[in-house]
Design an enzyme around this catalytic site. Structure first.
Site, PDB file in Angstrom:
ATOM      1  CB  VAL A  11      -0.903  -0.087   1.231  1.00 21.19           C
ATOM      2  CG1 VAL A  11      -2.080  -0.988   1.133  1.00 21.19           C
ATOM      3  CG2 VAL A  11      -0.183  -0.147   2.507  1.00 21.19           C
ATOM      4  CB  CYS A  12      -0.006   4.629  -1.000  1.00 22.84           C
ATOM      5  SG  CYS A  12      -0.223   4.339  -2.694  1.00 22.84           S
ATOM      6  N   PRO A  13       2.535   4.764   1.120  1.00 20.86           N
ATOM      7  CG  PRO A  13       4.150   6.006   1.721  1.00 20.86           C
ATOM      8  CD  PRO A  13       3.025   4.921   2.387  1.00 20.86           C
ATOM      9  CG  PHE A  14       5.496   0.683   1.919  1.00 22.35           C
ATOM     10  CD1 PHE A  14       6.774   0.930   2.533  1.00 22.35           C
ATOM     11  CD2 PHE A  14       4.371   0.821   2.749  1.00 22.35           C
ATOM     12  CE1 PHE A  14       6.825   0.778   3.778  1.00 22.35           C
ATOM     13  CE2 PHE A  14       4.573   0.869   4.125  1.00 22.35           C
ATOM     14  CZ  PHE A  14       5.743   1.056   4.741  1.00 22.35           C
ATOM     15  CB  CYS A  38      -1.149   1.090  -4.221  1.00 19.82           C
ATOM     16  SG  CYS A  38      -1.605   2.497  -3.413  1.00 19.82           S
TER      17      CYS A  38
END
Lengths: 74, 358
Positions: A11-14, A38
């Site tokens: 999931v963001c921001p990964f 995402c």
């Protein structure tokens, strides 16, 4: 050279954090293929690439909530 | 009851739809101010606040709704907002963000939502209610900024509008970088609704308008407030476990509507898919959801209730709450993304990239 970064399920921001990190290991002209799911990254990854001066050689939606983008390092 | 269900669901669905398509993510917005020195989403929030502020105070002037800001539990707001800010980073989205991402099929958001709803209920009517009540003391007498300063509220609104106008002007006239987009597969309205990138300020304008119409719609059913997420989320669990239908209110249908609207938007844009997180993300989501519920209940509002609505009402609660939730977000971002990544880098050098033949 082409490298693939598989960040499906992250999931963001990964996805963006991983992409920024992965591109530092490439040399100019190399391509980084990022596969992600995402939704918010559909906005943040191209924006980052454009602002950092990298070019995007491919960007498409592969299936429901799955995208691939290829960033060529400047 | 029927009116409450219809207008609540409709308003929520509009909000969910707009947020999903506009990628209106406040967690991301607060985080990126620090992580990538990008203020765009924060500016978008200010636009939404300003639009709503002008709209709602106009409705108040016209006598359509009445509003009293009440008192200010300063301590609870500071502590609660800070904890909420930490929670949203772990949960991967604020309360509203979590509701709309649940509608995109993210199981991680369902997990965060479960923690959030459970903890909010425990804080409002469960075992933690006495602790919560203790934090709510002492109360300062005035919550309204205009009353404290002894000026007309429209002066504050005018200042906000002027600042927002200046920011929008600066942002819109900035030299643009070309940002590649996906190839358009649709045309006309379908393209605009389900494919096109929405400018954050356009999304913000719509969010501000929805936040404004929420007031008269909600007030018509006896709930005099605008958009709110935390109390209604807790009301759902309270209703489900007690069967007491007096717990159902306009807000309950609003939050359910967010889920529906976001699902419709995601499905129609081919962005809906059930996605299972890995164990670590799942655990983070649950912990984050709990922190979010704890913080928002203490502070009397989440990033929508305090950050979008109480700010527009020109209350200390809104602006102090917003400042501390941003500080909380930055604190968590420092530990998770900045220090956390450095540590990881020192041990393993990226195991996630694998070279393939070109």
């Amino acid at each position: 050279m082409k490298k693939t970064l598989e960040v499906m399920g992250m999931v963001c921001p990964f996805p963006l954090v991983e992409a920024k990190e992965a591109i530092t290991e490439l040399s100019s002209g190399d391509e980084l293929v990022i596969e992600f799911d995402c939704t918010q990254a559909t906005e943040s990854i191209p924006r980052w690439a454009a602002e950092a001066g990298h070019s995007i050689t491919n960007y498409e939606q592969v299936s429901d909530a799955a995208w691939t983008i290829t960033v060529q390092k400047k | 009851m029927t009116q409450m269900i219809i207008t609540g669901l409709l308003c929520g669905a509009l909000l969910g739809f707009v947020m999903q398509r506009g990628r209106f993510c406040l967690t991301g917005g607060f985080r990126d101010m620090y992580l990538s020195k990008d203020n765009r989403m924060f500016y978008a929030l200010l636009v939404a606040i300003a639009v709503q502020s002008v709209g709602v105070y106009t409705l108040i002037e016209l006598g359509i709704i009445e509003y009293n800001a009440g008192t200010l539990p300063l301590f609870a707001i500071i502590i609660g907002s800070f904890i909420f800010g930490i929670g949203i980073v772990f949960a991967g989205g604020c309360a509203t963000g979590t509701w709309y991402r649940a509608g995109e099929g993210l199981i991680g958001s369902w997990i965060a939502l479960a923690g959030y709803i459970l903890m909010s209920t425990m804080m409002k009517s469960g075992v933690f209610a006495p602790i919560n009540a203790k934090f709510q003391q002492p109360q300062l007498q005035t919550n309204s900024m205009a009353d404290t300063l002894g000026i007309n509220v429209w002066i504050l609104i005018a200042i906000l509008v002027a600042i927002v106008g200046f920011i929008v002007y600066k942002e819109v006239t900035k030299p643009k970088v070309f940002i590649p987009t996906l190839k358009a597969k649709r045309t006309g309205l379908a393209h605009i609704l389900f494919e096109k990138r929405w400018h954050p300020f356009v999304t913000a304008l719509l969010v501000g308008l929805i936040a404004m119409i929420a007031w008269p719609l909600s007030a018509a059913t006896g709930r005099v407030f605008g958009l709110g997420i935390t109390t209604p989320s807790a009301n759902i669990l309270q209703y489900l476990t007690t069967g007491d239908s007096s717990l159902l209110n306009w807000g309950v249908f609003l939050v359910l509507g967010i889920l529906v609207g976001s699902f419709i938007a995601a499905k129609a844009s081919h962005e809906f898919r059930f996605r299972m997180p890995d164990v670590k993300t799942g655990l983070n989501s649950f912990a984050g959801g709990n922190l979010m519920g704890f913080g928002a209940s203490l502070a009397g509002g989440c990033s929508i209730g305090n950050g979008l609505v109480m700010t527009a009402m020109m209350t200390w609660q809104g602006w102090i709450g917003l400042a501390f939730m941003i500080l909380g977000t930055w604190t968590a971002v420092y530990f998770v993304f900045i220090r956390g990544r450095q540590k990881k880098k020192n041990t393993v050098i990226s195991t996630k990239t694998s070279p393939t033949t070109a």
